[in-house]
Design a protein around this motif. Structure first.
Motif, PDB file in Angstrom:
ATOM      1  N   SER A  15     -26.321 -20.016  35.367  1.00 52.52           N
ATOM      2  CA  SER A  15     -24.922 -20.287  35.074  1.00 52.52           C
ATOM      3  C   SER A  15     -24.755 -20.911  33.694  1.00 52.52           C
ATOM      4  CB  SER A  15     -24.324 -21.197  36.149  1.00 52.52           C
ATOM      5  OG  SER A  15     -24.907 -22.478  36.078  1.00 52.52           O
ATOM      6  N   MET A  16     -25.832 -21.409  33.094  1.00 54.70           N
ATOM      7  CA  MET A  16     -25.746 -22.051  31.787  1.00 54.70           C
ATOM      8  C   MET A  16     -26.201 -21.111  30.677  1.00 54.70           C
ATOM      9  SD  MET A  16     -26.619 -26.005  32.522  1.00 54.70           S
ATOM     10  CE  MET A  16     -26.241 -26.326  30.838  1.00 54.70           C
ATOM     11  N   VAL A  17     -25.881 -19.828  30.803  1.00 52.24           N
ATOM     12  CA  VAL A  17     -26.242 -18.847  29.795  1.00 52.24           C
ATOM     13  C   VAL A  17     -25.318 -19.028  28.599  1.00 52.24           C
ATOM     14  CG1 VAL A  17     -26.278 -16.379  29.272  1.00 52.24           C
ATOM     15  CG2 VAL A  17     -27.097 -17.192  31.482  1.00 52.24           C
ATOM     16  N   THR A  18     -25.918 -19.221  27.430  1.00 52.98           N
ATOM     17  CA  THR A  18     -25.122 -19.298  26.209  1.00 52.98           C
ATOM     18  C   THR A  18     -25.254 -17.976  25.467  1.00 52.98           C
ATOM     19  OG1 THR A  18     -26.966 -20.279  25.001  1.00 52.98           O
ATOM     20  CG2 THR A  18     -25.391 -21.794  25.977  1.00 52.98           C
ATOM     21  N   GLN A  19     -24.116 -17.449  25.081  1.00 56.07           N
ATOM     22  CA  GLN A  19     -24.101 -16.165  24.400  1.00 56.07           C
ATOM     23  C   GLN A  19     -23.451 -16.305  23.030  1.00 56.07           C
ATOM     24  OE1 GLN A  19     -22.008 -13.546  27.113  1.00 56.07           O
ATOM     25  NE2 GLN A  19     -23.951 -12.728  27.865  1.00 56.07           N
ATOM     26  N   ILE A  20     -24.048 -15.627  22.070  1.00 58.29           N
ATOM     27  CA  ILE A  20     -23.467 -15.516  20.737  1.00 58.29           C
ATOM     28  C   ILE A  20     -23.393 -14.026  20.429  1.00 58.29           C
ATOM     29  CG2 ILE A  20     -23.739 -16.023  18.284  1.00 58.29           C
ATOM     30  CD1 ILE A  20     -25.411 -18.472  19.129  1.00 58.29           C
ATOM     31  N   LEU A  21     -22.211 -13.567  20.106  1.00 58.60           N
ATOM     32  CA  LEU A  21     -22.018 -12.168  19.735  1.00 58.60           C
ATOM     33  C   LEU A  21     -21.736 -12.107  18.243  1.00 58.60           C
ATOM     34  CD1 LEU A  21     -21.678  -9.184  20.515  1.00 58.60           C
ATOM     35  CD2 LEU A  21     -19.251  -9.680  20.884  1.00 58.60           C
ATOM     36  N   ILE A  22     -22.559 -11.362  17.540  1.00 64.05           N
ATOM     37  CA  ILE A  22     -22.368 -11.156  16.101  1.00 64.05           C
ATOM     38  C   ILE A  22     -21.868  -9.727  15.937  1.00 64.05           C
ATOM     39  CG2 ILE A  22     -23.431 -11.235  13.823  1.00 64.05           C
ATOM     40  CD1 ILE A  22     -25.668 -12.960  15.140  1.00 64.05           C
ATOM     41  N   THR A  23     -20.654  -9.600  15.397  1.00 64.26           N
ATOM     42  CA  THR A  23     -20.033  -8.280  15.296  1.00 64.26           C
ATOM     43  C   THR A  23     -20.015  -7.792  13.859  1.00 64.26           C
ATOM     44  OG1 THR A  23     -17.818  -9.195  15.007  1.00 64.26           O
ATOM     45  CG2 THR A  23     -18.535  -8.776  17.268  1.00 64.26           C
ATOM     46  N   ASN A  24     -19.942  -6.467  13.710  1.00 60.75           N
ATOM     47  CA  ASN A  24     -19.752  -5.803  12.422  1.00 60.75           C
ATOM     48  C   ASN A  24     -20.765  -6.267  11.372  1.00 60.75           C
ATOM     49  OD1 ASN A  24     -18.693  -4.206  10.402  1.00 60.75           O
ATOM     50  ND2 ASN A  24     -17.063  -5.633   9.902  1.00 60.75           N
ATOM     51  N   VAL A  25     -22.049  -6.037  11.656  1.00 62.00           N
ATOM     52  CA  VAL A  25     -23.099  -6.354  10.687  1.00 62.00           C
ATOM     53  C   VAL A  25     -23.961  -5.124  10.447  1.00 62.00           C
ATOM     54  CG1 VAL A  25     -23.259  -8.829  11.115  1.00 62.00           C
ATOM     55  CG2 VAL A  25     -24.586  -7.276  12.525  1.00 62.00           C
ATOM     56  N   ASN A  26     -24.532  -5.079   9.263  1.00 61.55           N
ATOM     57  CA  ASN A  26     -25.562  -4.091   8.958  1.00 61.55           C
ATOM     58  C   ASN A  26     -26.886  -4.770   9.284  1.00 61.55           C
ATOM     59  OD1 ASN A  26     -23.568  -2.358   7.934  1.00 61.55           O
ATOM     60  ND2 ASN A  26     -23.686  -3.377   5.956  1.00 61.55           N
ATOM     61  N   ILE A  27     -27.806  -4.043   9.899  1.00 62.05           N
ATOM     62  CA  ILE A  27     -29.053  -4.654  10.357  1.00 62.05           C
ATOM     63  C   ILE A  27     -30.243  -4.036   9.632  1.00 62.05           C
ATOM     64  CG2 ILE A  27     -30.581  -5.037  12.329  1.00 62.05           C
ATOM     65  CD1 ILE A  27     -28.073  -4.940  14.088  1.00 62.05           C
TER      66      ILE A  27
END
Length: 147
Positions: free
Chosen positions: A33-45
Motif C-alpha cells: 500500500s506504500m508504493v510510491t510512483q513517479i511518472l516522467i512524461t514526454n522525454v527522449n530516452i
C-alpha cells in the motif's frame, strides 16, 4: 516430559507461528500500500547501450525502480508524482573517474588562504553542480574535501 506440558507447549508454539504469519502478511500489505510512483512524461530516452534515441516516451518509476518505459500513456496511482519532461533527454547517470571537488573550482592559492568550513562548502557546491550536469558518480582524486 509430562504429556500435558507437551500439549501446552505445542499450543504456544502454534500460537506464536500464527502471530508471526499474521505479522508478515500485515507487513507485506503495508509495503504494497506504500508504493510510491513517479511518472516522467514526454522525454527522449538514451539508454547508454544502443546507438538510438527513443523519442517521446514515458517512464514509470515505482519505489525507486524503473517499472515501465512506453511510447503510449502509462496508468498510475492517483497520488503519483508526475514530472513533465518537456522533450528533454533522460539517460543514465555519467561517471567521472578523475574529479577534483575542490580544486576544479577554486584557485590553488585560495585553498591555503581560506577556512576549512568555507572550502567544504565550495567543494559541496562543485559536487552539486557536477550532479546537475549529469554526473551521479565521481571519484575525487586529491582534493581536501573533508565534510
Amino acid at each position: 516430559m509430562n504429556p500435558l506440558h507437551l500439549t501446552a507447549l505445542s499450543r504456544i508454539v502454534g500460537l506464536l507461528m500464527c502471530v508471526l504469519l499474521l505479522l508478515s502478511v500485515s507487513v507485506q500489505a503495508t509495503e504494497q500500500s506504500m508504493v510510491t510512483q513517479i511518472l516522467i512524461t514526454n522525454v527522449n530516452i538514451f539508454n547508454g547501450t544502443e546507438d538510438r534515441l527513443y523519442k517521446n516516451h514515458h517512464v514509470l518509476v515505482e519505489n525507486n525502480l524503473i517499472k515501465v518505459i512506453s511510447a503510449s500513456d502509462i496508468k498510475t496511482n492517483a497520488d503519483a508524482t508526475v514530472i513533465h519532461g518537456g522533450g528533454r533527454t533522460l539517460m543514465p547517470g555519467m561517471i567521472d573517474n578523475h574529479w577534483h571537488s575542490l580544486l576544479a573550482t577554486v584557485p590553488f592559492a585560495a585553498v591555503f588562504q581560506n577556512d576549512l568550513g568555507y572550502l567544504t562548502l565550495i567543494g559541496a557546491q562543485a559536487n552539486r553542480d557536477a550532479l546537475l550536469r549529469g554526473f551521479t558518480t565521481v571519484r575525487d582524486v586529491g582534493s581536501n574535501v573533508f565534510g
